[in-house]
Design a protein around this motif. Structure first.
Motif, PDB file in Angstrom:
ATOM      1  N   PRO A 106       0.829  -1.215   0.000  1.00 13.71           N
ATOM      2  CA  PRO A 106       0.000   0.000   0.000  1.00 13.71           C
ATOM      3  C   PRO A 106       0.860   1.260   0.000  1.00 13.71           C
ATOM      4  CG  PRO A 106      -0.817  -1.590   1.604  1.00 13.71           C
ATOM      5  CD  PRO A 106       0.515  -2.108   1.123  1.00 13.71           C
ATOM      6  N   GLN A 107       0.399   2.282  -0.689  1.00  8.34           N
ATOM      7  CA  GLN A 107       1.114   3.557  -0.751  1.00  8.34           C
ATOM      8  C   GLN A 107       0.184   4.690  -0.329  1.00  8.34           C
ATOM      9  OE1 GLN A 107       3.739   4.279  -4.247  1.00  8.34           O
ATOM     10  NE2 GLN A 107       2.793   2.461  -5.121  1.00  8.34           N
ATOM     11  N   ASP A 108       0.802   5.769   0.139  1.00 13.28           N
ATOM     12  CA  ASP A 108       0.013   6.955   0.461  1.00 13.28           C
ATOM     13  C   ASP A 108      -0.557   7.543  -0.826  1.00 13.28           C
ATOM     14  OD1 ASP A 108       0.460   6.832   3.189  1.00 13.28           O
ATOM     15  OD2 ASP A 108       2.302   8.010   3.077  1.00 13.28           O
ATOM     16  N   GLU A 109      -1.808   7.942  -0.768  1.00  9.65           N
ATOM     17  CA  GLU A 109      -2.466   8.579  -1.901  1.00  9.65           C
ATOM     18  C   GLU A 109      -3.087   9.891  -1.456  1.00  9.65           C
ATOM     19  OE1 GLU A 109      -3.992   5.075  -4.899  1.00  9.65           O
ATOM     20  OE2 GLU A 109      -5.316   5.656  -3.268  1.00  9.65           O
ATOM     21  N   VAL A 110      -3.116  10.832  -2.375  1.00  7.11           N
ATOM     22  CA  VAL A 110      -3.757  12.125  -2.140  1.00  7.11           C
ATOM     23  C   VAL A 110      -4.837  12.305  -3.187  1.00  7.11           C
ATOM     24  CG1 VAL A 110      -3.413  14.608  -2.451  1.00  7.11           C
ATOM     25  CG2 VAL A 110      -1.896  13.347  -0.954  1.00  7.11           C
ATOM     26  N   LYS A 111      -5.977  12.821  -2.752  1.00  7.06           N
ATOM     27  CA  LYS A 111      -7.020  13.228  -3.693  1.00  7.06           C
ATOM     28  C   LYS A 111      -6.988  14.746  -3.752  1.00  7.06           C
ATOM     29  CE  LYS A 111     -12.060  13.135  -4.414  1.00  7.06           C
ATOM     30  NZ  LYS A 111     -12.071  12.739  -5.829  1.00  7.06           N
ATOM     31  N   ALA A 112      -6.753  15.273  -4.932  1.00  9.53           N
ATOM     32  CA  ALA A 112      -6.576  16.719  -5.052  1.00  9.53           C
ATOM     33  C   ALA A 112      -7.245  17.251  -6.310  1.00  9.53           C
ATOM     34  CB  ALA A 112      -5.092  17.070  -5.063  1.00  9.53           C
ATOM     35  N   SER A 113      -7.482  18.560  -6.288  1.00  4.90           N
ATOM     36  CA  SER A 113      -7.943  19.298  -7.460  1.00  4.90           C
ATOM     37  C   SER A 113      -6.911  20.373  -7.768  1.00  4.90           C
ATOM     38  CB  SER A 113      -9.305  19.941  -7.197  1.00  4.90           C
ATOM     39  OG  SER A 113     -10.275  18.957  -6.908  1.00  4.90           O
ATOM     40  N   HIS A 114      -6.908  20.854  -8.991  1.00  7.12           N
ATOM     41  CA  HIS A 114      -5.965  21.926  -9.302  1.00  7.12           C
ATOM     42  C   HIS A 114      -6.562  22.866 -10.357  1.00  7.12           C
ATOM     43  CE1 HIS A 114      -3.699  20.719 -13.226  1.00  7.12           C
ATOM     44  NE2 HIS A 114      -4.897  20.206 -13.257  1.00  7.12           N
ATOM     45  N   ILE A 115      -6.001  24.050 -10.373  1.00  8.72           N
ATOM     46  CA  ILE A 115      -6.298  25.040 -11.411  1.00  8.72           C
ATOM     47  C   ILE A 115      -4.963  25.354 -12.069  1.00  8.72           C
ATOM     48  CG2 ILE A 115      -7.187  27.344 -11.905  1.00  8.72           C
ATOM     49  CD1 ILE A 115      -8.740  27.117  -9.206  1.00  8.72           C
ATOM     50  N   LEU A 116      -4.884  25.139 -13.365  1.00  6.20           N
ATOM     51  CA  LEU A 116      -3.642  25.358 -14.100  1.00  6.20           C
ATOM     52  C   LEU A 116      -3.779  26.610 -14.963  1.00  6.20           C
ATOM     53  CD1 LEU A 116      -0.831  24.332 -15.023  1.00  6.20           C
ATOM     54  CD2 LEU A 116      -2.008  23.022 -16.803  1.00  6.20           C
ATOM     55  N   VAL A 117      -2.818  27.521 -14.793  1.00  4.72           N
ATOM     56  CA  VAL A 117      -2.829  28.750 -15.593  1.00  4.72           C
ATOM     57  C   VAL A 117      -1.425  28.996 -16.128  1.00  4.72           C
ATOM     58  CG1 VAL A 117      -4.791  29.816 -14.428  1.00  4.72           C
ATOM     59  CG2 VAL A 117      -2.481  30.120 -13.498  1.00  4.72           C
ATOM     60  N   GLU A 118      -1.301  30.002 -17.016  1.00  6.74           N
ATOM     61  CA  GLU A 118      -0.046  30.212 -17.724  1.00  6.74           C
ATOM     62  C   GLU A 118       0.931  31.139 -17.003  1.00  6.74           C
ATOM     63  OE1 GLU A 118      -1.057  31.512 -21.615  1.00  6.74           O
ATOM     64  OE2 GLU A 118      -1.835  29.550 -22.252  1.00  6.74           O
ATOM     65  N   SER A 162      -3.489   3.421  -0.341  1.00  4.07           N
ATOM     66  CA  SER A 162      -4.073   2.627  -1.426  1.00  4.07           C
ATOM     67  C   SER A 162      -4.333   1.200  -0.955  1.00  4.07           C
ATOM     68  CB  SER A 162      -3.130   2.590  -2.631  1.00  4.07           C
ATOM     69  OG  SER A 162      -1.911   1.942  -2.275  1.00  4.07           O
ATOM     70  N   THR A 163      -5.314   0.566  -1.561  1.00  3.03           N
ATOM     71  CA  THR A 163      -5.611  -0.832  -1.262  1.00  3.03           C
ATOM     72  C   THR A 163      -5.252  -1.665  -2.492  1.00  3.03           C
ATOM     73  OG1 THR A 163      -7.892  -0.512  -2.025  1.00  3.03           O
ATOM     74  CG2 THR A 163      -7.478  -0.297   0.336  1.00  3.03           C
ATOM     75  N   PRO A 164      -4.650  -2.834  -2.290  1.00  4.93           N
ATOM     76  CA  PRO A 164      -4.279  -3.653  -3.447  1.00  4.93           C
ATOM     77  C   PRO A 164      -5.520  -4.127  -4.184  1.00  4.93           C
ATOM     78  CG  PRO A 164      -4.025  -4.905  -1.410  1.00  4.93           C
ATOM     79  CD  PRO A 164      -4.333  -3.495  -1.014  1.00  4.93           C
ATOM     80  N   LEU A 208      -8.557  15.781  -9.831  1.00  3.04           N
ATOM     81  CA  LEU A 208      -7.576  14.856 -10.404  1.00  3.04           C
ATOM     82  C   LEU A 208      -7.721  13.446  -9.857  1.00  3.04           C
ATOM     83  CD1 LEU A 208      -4.446  17.192 -10.162  1.00  3.04           C
ATOM     84  CD2 LEU A 208      -5.682  16.578 -12.247  1.00  3.04           C
ATOM     85  N   GLY A 209      -8.639  13.257  -8.911  1.00  2.00           N
ATOM     86  CA  GLY A 209      -8.802  11.938  -8.301  1.00  2.00           C
ATOM     87  C   GLY A 209      -7.659  11.629  -7.353  1.00  2.00           C
ATOM     88  N   TYR A 210      -7.557  10.359  -6.974  1.00  2.00           N
ATOM     89  CA  TYR A 210      -6.483   9.912  -6.088  1.00  2.00           C
ATOM     90  C   TYR A 210      -5.240   9.591  -6.907  1.00  2.00           C
ATOM     91  CZ  TYR A 210      -9.687   9.446  -2.107  1.00  2.00           C
ATOM     92  OH  TYR A 210     -10.575   9.692  -1.089  1.00  2.00           O
ATOM     93  N   PHE A 211      -4.071   9.905  -6.353  1.00  2.00           N
ATOM     94  CA  PHE A 211      -2.823   9.568  -7.022  1.00  2.00           C
ATOM     95  C   PHE A 211      -1.724   9.373  -5.988  1.00  2.00           C
ATOM     96  CE2 PHE A 211      -3.437  14.180  -6.992  1.00  2.00           C
ATOM     97  CZ  PHE A 211      -2.288  14.644  -6.363  1.00  2.00           C
ATOM     98  N   THR A 212      -0.719   8.574  -6.367  1.00  2.40           N
ATOM     99  CA  THR A 212       0.453   8.380  -5.522  1.00  2.40           C
ATOM    100  C   THR A 212       1.494   9.423  -5.895  1.00  2.40           C
ATOM    101  OG1 THR A 212       1.327   6.762  -7.089  1.00  2.40           O
ATOM    102  CG2 THR A 212       0.061   5.911  -5.226  1.00  2.40           C
TER     103      THR A 212
END
Length: 311
Positions: free
Chosen positions: A146-158, A242-244, A196-200
């Motif tokens: 199992p690994q640590d996961e973060v669920k995040a959102s982002h705003i991307l600008v120039e 995370s769960t396998p 962005l959902g969950y990611f490692t």
């Protein structure tokens, strides 16, 4: 275009032999005595019947782009190709081509490959047990902890200035998801309010990952985060481990992996019991491999060992 693709496919079937034979065996004709309506005659060539099952087997052997065409288009065309093949074969039999030594040689090669395939398939089926699959699953979980996961959102600008302005607006109470939908240049995430959902950590570029994993759920970036994609304003929504995947989710992957192992073990076992002699391309004896450290003519002598040094 369709006719040309079908002609090429039909010729490859006629000349390829083994692939078609192996695939045809996976779709056997109806058993004797089954109702004629289940496998009707769809054509006759000089009295010889062509049944629907032969057409469907042939279609299943064609390239995917042909198989996806409408049945009303492909079925008549395939029948025509089968009829052509029957006529050519009939002419060949009349010319006694079946008695040519090359026919026997090709049949032997085809038979050998089919025997290989069937033997390996049956041996793999026998040797892939529930216990072995479970062992493979346990090893998979060990190798993928199992690994640590973060669920995040982002705003991307120039630009950094635009990102700073957005952070100021969010601090005043503006809705993060609404701003993401309106201003983020990451259009895919913008449609989900920047989600962005969950990611490692290893799934994101380093500056973004470091910033996101340093934040707590509910936090929004205090300063913009720069990556090669632009400037990000990040909001962390949740953290978890995370769960396998379940056994059922990776069962086919495990079965494929264990199949390769079984085949490797089987071939190694067969080679260990066999007397194998190898020769050079011209049929002459293969030179013996000299023992380690032996100096052969024309080769450099091994370098002397370096003297030991004190720690």
């Amino acid at each position: 275009m369709f006719a040309r693709v079908l002609r090429v496919a039909a010729v490859s079937l006629a000349l390829g032999g083994v692939g078609f034979t192996a695939q045809a065996q996976t779709s056997p004709a109806p058993a004797a005595g089954s109702p004629a309506g289940e496998d009707p005659v769809v054509a006759k060539v000089n009295g010889a019947e062509i049944r629907r099952s032969e057409v469907t087997r042939t279609i299943a052997s064609l390239p995917p782009q042909v198989q996806q065409m409408p049945p009303q288009m492909i079925f008549p065309a395939v029948i025509d190709q089968i009829i052509n093949g029957k006529l050519v074969a009939e002419a060949g039999y009349k010319a006694n081509v079946q008695n040519d030594p090359e026919v026997a040689e090709r049949l032997k090669r085809s038979e050998e490959r089919i025997v290989q395939e069937l033997y390996l398939t049956r041996e793999v089926q026998k040797r892939i047990t529930a216990e072995r699959l479970q062992e493979a699953y346990n090893k998979f979980k060990e190798e993928n902890p199992p690994q640590d996961e973060v669920k995040a959102s982002h705003i991307l600008v120039e630009s950094e200035d635009v990102a700073k302005s957005i952070i100021a607006d969010i601090k005043k109470g503006d809705d993060f998801a609404k701003i993401a939908g309106e201003k983020s240049t990451d259009k895919a995430a913008a449609q989900q309010g920047g989600d962005l959902g969950y990611f490692t950590k290893d799934q994101m570029v380093e500056p973004f990952a470091n910033a996101a994993f340093a934040m707590k759920p509910g936090d929004v970036s205090q300063t913009p985060v720069q990556t090669q994609f632009g400037w990000h304003v990040i909001k962390v929504v949740d953290r978890r481990q995370s769960t396998p995947p379940s056994f059922e989710e990776v069962q086919e992957q495990l079965r494929s992996q264990v199949s390769e192992q079984v085949i490797g073990e089987l071939v190694e076992d067969l080679r260990g019991k066999a007397k194998v002699e190898r020769f050079q391309m011209d049929g002459s004896p293969m030179p013996e491999t000299p023992p380690a450290g032996t100096v052969t003519p024309g080769s450099a002598a091994p370098a002397p060992a370096a003297p030991a040094t004190k720690p």
